[in-house]
Design an enzyme around this catalytic site. Structure first.
Site: not given
Length: 195
Positions: A98-100
């Site tokens: 997720i995300c980064g």
């Protein structure tokens, strides 16, 4: 029961894995880090890693979960986590990012040939050599085979995809869980409380 490994590192984003760990409370979740020194989340929580990332192997594992956080944006210090994700995917063991963490997977070339999502297309474009723009899906979370990707704003959808992949809940319970936490539909309480 196979182990679910959760990558932990200084600066990881607290809000991105809370639903996941709560929903997996009856599973074997083990935290893995580059060292056994305590790590601090972006919110200041201290986590004591269970094992070294270097000791984590796909065999006997159910999944590798990689939360996001700013450290993914500042170079290759977390590249060993992306390398471990590559080993898991090669062995046919699911990876959820997720995300980064999606940026880290993009840097490693793991998003070049499969549908995926992230915070935004321009976010992944920060990764040198990222060649997967044509496979980007504008969605909160995407599952493609053994790879789950999600945007920072979608921790509920991220958890739902993980629970579905691991078959943690029967479909009717998973649907009720998502209606409650994702859609704020309080009528789902009745289904969850009777499950």
């Amino acid at each position: 029961m196979n182990t679910i490994y959760m990558g932990v590192y200084d600066g990881l984003s607290d809000w991105e894995f809370g639903y996941v760990t709560a929903g997996l409370a009856e599973q074997r979740v083990v935290t893995a880090a580059l060292t056994l020194d305590p790590v601090s989340t972006i919110g200041g929580l201290r986590v004591l890693p269970d094992v070294l990332l270097s000791d984590v192997q796909p065999s006997g594992s159910s999944m590798l979960v990689l939360p996001g956080g700013e450290p993914w944006e500042s170079g290759d210090s977390l590249a060993p986590f992306a390398a471990k994700a590559a080993a898991f995917l090669e062995a046919g063991v699911p990876v959820a990012a997720i995300c980064g963490a999606t940026l880290g997977l993009a840097r490693a070339g793991l998003l070049d040939s499969r549908p995926h999502t992230s915070n935004a297309p321009f976010y992944l474009a920060m990764a040198e050599k990222y060649a997967g723009a044509e496979h980007y899906v504008d969605s909160p979370a995407v599952t493609d085979g053994d790879l789950i990707t999600a945007a920072a704003y979608a921790p509920v959808e991220f958890a739902r995809e993980i629970f579905a992949k691991l078959e943690v809940y029967p479909p009717v319970v998973l649907d009720a869980w998502y209606r409650l936490f994702g859609k704020k539909d309080t009528s789902a309480w009745e289904v969850l409380s009777s499950a």
